[in-house]
Design a protein around this motif. Structure first.
Motif, mmCIF file in Angstrom:
data_model
loop_
_atom_site.group_PDB
_atom_site.id
_atom_site.type_symbol
_atom_site.label_atom_id
_atom_site.label_comp_id
_atom_site.label_asym_id
_atom_site.label_seq_id
_atom_site.Cartn_x
_atom_site.Cartn_y
_atom_site.Cartn_z
ATOM 1 N N MET A 1 0.821 -1.211 0.000
ATOM 2 C CA MET A 1 0.000 0.000 0.000
ATOM 3 C C MET A 1 0.855 1.261 0.000
ATOM 4 N N LYS A 2 1.979 1.220 0.706
ATOM 5 C CA LYS A 2 2.865 2.390 0.729
ATOM 6 C C LYS A 2 3.325 2.744 -0.673
ATOM 7 N N GLU A 3 3.594 1.737 -1.494
ATOM 8 C CA GLU A 3 4.024 1.983 -2.861
ATOM 9 C C GLU A 3 2.961 2.756 -3.630
ATOM 10 N N LEU A 4 1.700 2.376 -3.447
ATOM 11 C CA LEU A 4 0.613 3.070 -4.133
ATOM 12 C C LEU A 4 0.483 4.500 -3.629
ATOM 13 N N GLU A 5 0.605 4.687 -2.327
ATOM 14 C CA GLU A 5 0.512 6.030 -1.761
ATOM 15 C C GLU A 5 1.633 6.921 -2.280
ATOM 16 N N ASP A 6 2.846 6.371 -2.371
ATOM 17 C CA ASP A 6 3.980 7.147 -2.876
ATOM 18 C C ASP A 6 3.790 7.502 -4.346
ATOM 19 N N ILE A 7 3.236 6.560 -5.113
ATOM 20 C CA ILE A 7 3.013 6.802 -6.537
ATOM 21 C C ILE A 7 1.999 7.921 -6.745
ATOM 22 N N VAL A 8 0.910 7.887 -6.007
ATOM 23 C CA VAL A 8 -0.116 8.935 -6.131
ATOM 24 C C VAL A 8 0.466 10.297 -5.754
ATOM 25 N N LYS A 9 1.241 10.335 -4.688
ATOM 26 C CA LYS A 9 1.862 11.587 -4.247
ATOM 27 C C LYS A 9 2.811 12.127 -5.313
ATOM 28 N N SER A 10 3.636 11.258 -5.880
ATOM 29 C CA SER A 10 4.586 11.691 -6.902
ATOM 30 C C SER A 10 3.878 12.124 -8.180
ATOM 31 N N TYR A 11 2.778 11.460 -8.494
ATOM 32 C CA TYR A 11 2.009 11.817 -9.694
ATOM 33 C C TYR A 11 1.493 13.249 -9.601
ATOM 34 N N TYR A 12 0.914 13.599 -8.476
ATOM 35 C CA TYR A 12 0.364 14.950 -8.344
ATOM 36 C C TYR A 12 1.467 15.999 -8.264
ATOM 37 N N ALA A 13 2.613 15.607 -7.728
ATOM 38 C CA ALA A 13 3.749 16.529 -7.741
ATOM 39 C C ALA A 13 4.180 16.808 -9.176
ATOM 40 N N ALA A 14 4.178 15.772 -10.014
ATOM 41 C CA ALA A 14 4.533 15.939 -11.426
ATOM 42 C C ALA A 14 3.482 16.774 -12.156
ATOM 43 N N GLN A 36 6.672 -9.373 -7.827
ATOM 44 C CA GLN A 36 5.605 -10.231 -8.315
ATOM 45 C C GLN A 36 4.544 -9.416 -9.056
ATOM 46 N N PRO A 37 3.628 -10.095 -9.778
ATOM 47 C CA PRO A 37 2.577 -9.379 -10.507
ATOM 48 C C PRO A 37 1.824 -8.412 -9.597
ATOM 49 N N GLY A 38 1.584 -7.230 -10.134
ATOM 50 C CA GLY A 38 0.919 -6.181 -9.367
ATOM 51 C C GLY A 38 1.872 -5.088 -8.918
ATOM 52 N N ALA A 39 3.171 -5.367 -8.886
ATOM 53 C CA ALA A 39 4.155 -4.348 -8.494
ATOM 54 C C ALA A 39 4.125 -3.202 -9.494
ATOM 55 N N LYS A 40 4.279 -1.970 -8.980
ATOM 56 C CA LYS A 40 4.131 -0.799 -9.848
ATOM 57 C C LYS A 40 5.257 0.203 -9.657
ATOM 58 N N MET A 41 5.449 1.022 -10.679
ATOM 59 C CA MET A 41 6.440 2.084 -10.628
ATOM 60 C C MET A 41 5.959 3.238 -11.493
ATOM 61 N N LEU A 42 6.000 4.443 -10.949
ATOM 62 C CA LEU A 42 5.661 5.630 -11.724
ATOM 63 C C LEU A 42 6.939 6.217 -12.308
ATOM 64 N N VAL A 43 6.897 6.567 -13.586
ATOM 65 C CA VAL A 43 8.036 7.141 -14.285
ATOM 66 C C VAL A 43 7.643 8.526 -14.793
ATOM 67 N N PRO A 112 -10.516 11.171 -16.184
ATOM 68 C CA PRO A 112 -10.866 10.978 -14.766
ATOM 69 C C PRO A 112 -10.734 9.538 -14.303
ATOM 70 N N LEU A 113 -10.600 8.594 -15.264
ATOM 71 C CA LEU A 113 -10.437 7.182 -14.917
ATOM 72 C C LEU A 113 -9.044 6.683 -15.311
ATOM 73 N N ASN A 114 -8.065 7.575 -15.272
ATOM 74 C CA ASN A 114 -6.717 7.111 -15.594
ATOM 75 C C ASN A 114 -6.192 6.190 -14.497
ATOM 76 N N ALA A 115 -5.056 5.561 -14.760
ATOM 77 C CA ALA A 115 -4.538 4.529 -13.854
ATOM 78 C C ALA A 115 -4.290 5.056 -12.445
ATOM 79 N N VAL A 116 -3.714 6.251 -12.321
ATOM 80 C CA VAL A 116 -3.401 6.784 -10.994
ATOM 81 C C VAL A 116 -4.675 7.194 -10.260
ATOM 82 N N ALA A 117 -5.682 7.652 -10.992
ATOM 83 C CA ALA A 117 -6.961 7.981 -10.359
ATOM 84 C C ALA A 117 -7.565 6.744 -9.706
ATOM 85 N N MET A 118 -7.385 5.589 -10.336
ATOM 86 C CA MET A 118 -7.890 4.347 -9.751
ATOM 87 C C MET A 118 -7.082 3.958 -8.515
#
Length: 384
Positions: A1-14, A36-43, A112-118
């Protein structure tokens, strides 16, 4: 969950800087892999990475491909094979003896339904959720829709699946994943495109309730925060229960045992540790914690202390069921030879993590099976 929270935070900063982004997701693994499947990274287009899709060996090449995805605004499925000599020439050097499929998708800020919004929908509620990623596994140039559905525990669903028949099938499987708390990969066979999904069950972040605000609690809260756990510190002493002493804590409460739990929301993803060094405070709080569906209750101190507490509860006609007793861990922590406050914190955090993951806290070298479950590597099939 922390990974998702960090990704959302970084997305809005970008977004605030007008910087384009892409989301990389491990959608399928054959054999061994670091993630494993489901792991994510924002670039981001300027090369900032948040999250991880490997131990560091894939990120460089994924960054280059993600920048192409952002420029073309088209998703891309990338496959890394450790047995492929071309990958070795590229300097990937996985060393995991596996095949890893990564989906790269541009994040459209106007959608409004982009990946980070989800992802944001998932982290905005303290409840389990399911996230579905849709792709074409065996045709790299085939359609790669990407993150297409999120289902929350309250039944709220968001999706962007144009085909009604496919949508119905994926939605049904998402509900099944939520109920069974399972993740899986599945291919939907039809006369048109054969789509594959990775359906991820995502539990909420662990919540750690710490009774006590002494100096030995500080490293425990810091370690829990580092893991992305939501931490709550409760103590009856106003000079100790302060936000200044615990800046990493989600919440700090100055309360008596009878008042503490009325201000909190606990669930099966909550662990509690009693370490006030005040016997009566710990005893009173233990009596209140027992009926709650907590995953873990740790009692710091010798086993004699815990037995005395259990005896006193029994004398006061507070019965303890077998299930409740199994959730009580005292002395709290794994046998790591811990002595300092930091080492004790590591011991307790490790035991809680083991309990939440329903695993035996043993050395990995003692395992005779794969480190990670291989169940998700089996692709289910359904004809539409």
């Amino acid at each position: 969950m922390k990974e998702l929270e960090d990704i959302v935070k970084s997305y809005y900063a970008a977004c605030r800087q007008g910087i384009k982004t892409a989301l990389a997701t491990v959608v399928h693994v054959e054999g061994s892999a670091y993630r494993q499947p489901g792991a994510k990274m924002l670039v981001t287009e300027n090369g900032t990475l948040t999250g991880a899709i490997s131990g560091g060996c894939l990120e460089g090449d994924a960054l280059r491909k993600a920048q192409l995805v952002m420029m073309q605004q088209q998703p891309m499925l990338v496959t890394y094979d450790t047995n492929d000599e071309d990958d070795a020439k590229l300097g990937v050097g996985l060393g995991c003896n596996g095949i890893i499929h990564i989906l790269l998708e541009p994040v459209n800020t106007e959608d409004p339904l982009n990946a980070v919004a989800m992802l944001e929908e998932i982290i905005s509620h303290r409840a389990p959720a399911v996230l579905v990623t849709l792709f074409t596994l065996h045709r790299r140039k085939g359609p790669q829709p990407g993150t297409c559905l999120v289902l929350t525990a309250n039944g709220k669903m968001h999706h962007c699946i144009p085909d009604q028949q496919l949508q119905n099938a994926i939605a049904t499987d998402a509900h099944h994943a939520l109920q069974s708390r399972s993740s899986f990969t599945k291919t939907y066979l039809s006369t048109g495109n054969d789509y594959t999904t990775h359906t991820s069950y995502i539990p909420p972040a662990p919540q750690l309730l710490v009774a006590g605000a002494g100096n030995d609690v500080i490293p425990l809260v810091k370690m829990a925060a580092l893991l992305g756990w939501h931490t709550i510190v409760v103590d009856g002493r106003p000079g100790y229960a302060t936000a200044a002493r615990f800046p990493e804590a989600t919440q700090v409460l100055m309360a008596r045992p009878a008042q503490a739990l009325s201000q909190l929301q606990t669930d099966q993803y909550t662990a509690a540790v009693l370490m006030t060094h005040n016997y009566n405070y710990d005893l009173a709080l233990l009596a209140q914690l027992l009926p709650l569906p907590l995953a873990y209750i740790g009692v710091l101190g010798p086993v004699k202390k815990l037995q005395r507490m259990l005896d006193e509860l029994a004398e006061n006609n507070i019965s303890i069921t077998r299930q409740q007793r199994a959730r009580i861990h005292g002395p709290a922590g794994l046998d790591l030879g811990a002595e300092t406050a930091e080492e004790i914190a590591l011991s307790v955090i490790s035991e809680i993590k083991s309990v939440l993951s329903a695993t035996a806290a043993t050395s990995l070298r003692e395992k005779t099976t794969a480190i990670h479950s291989r169940e998700q590597q089996v692709i289910l099939q359904q004809h539409l």
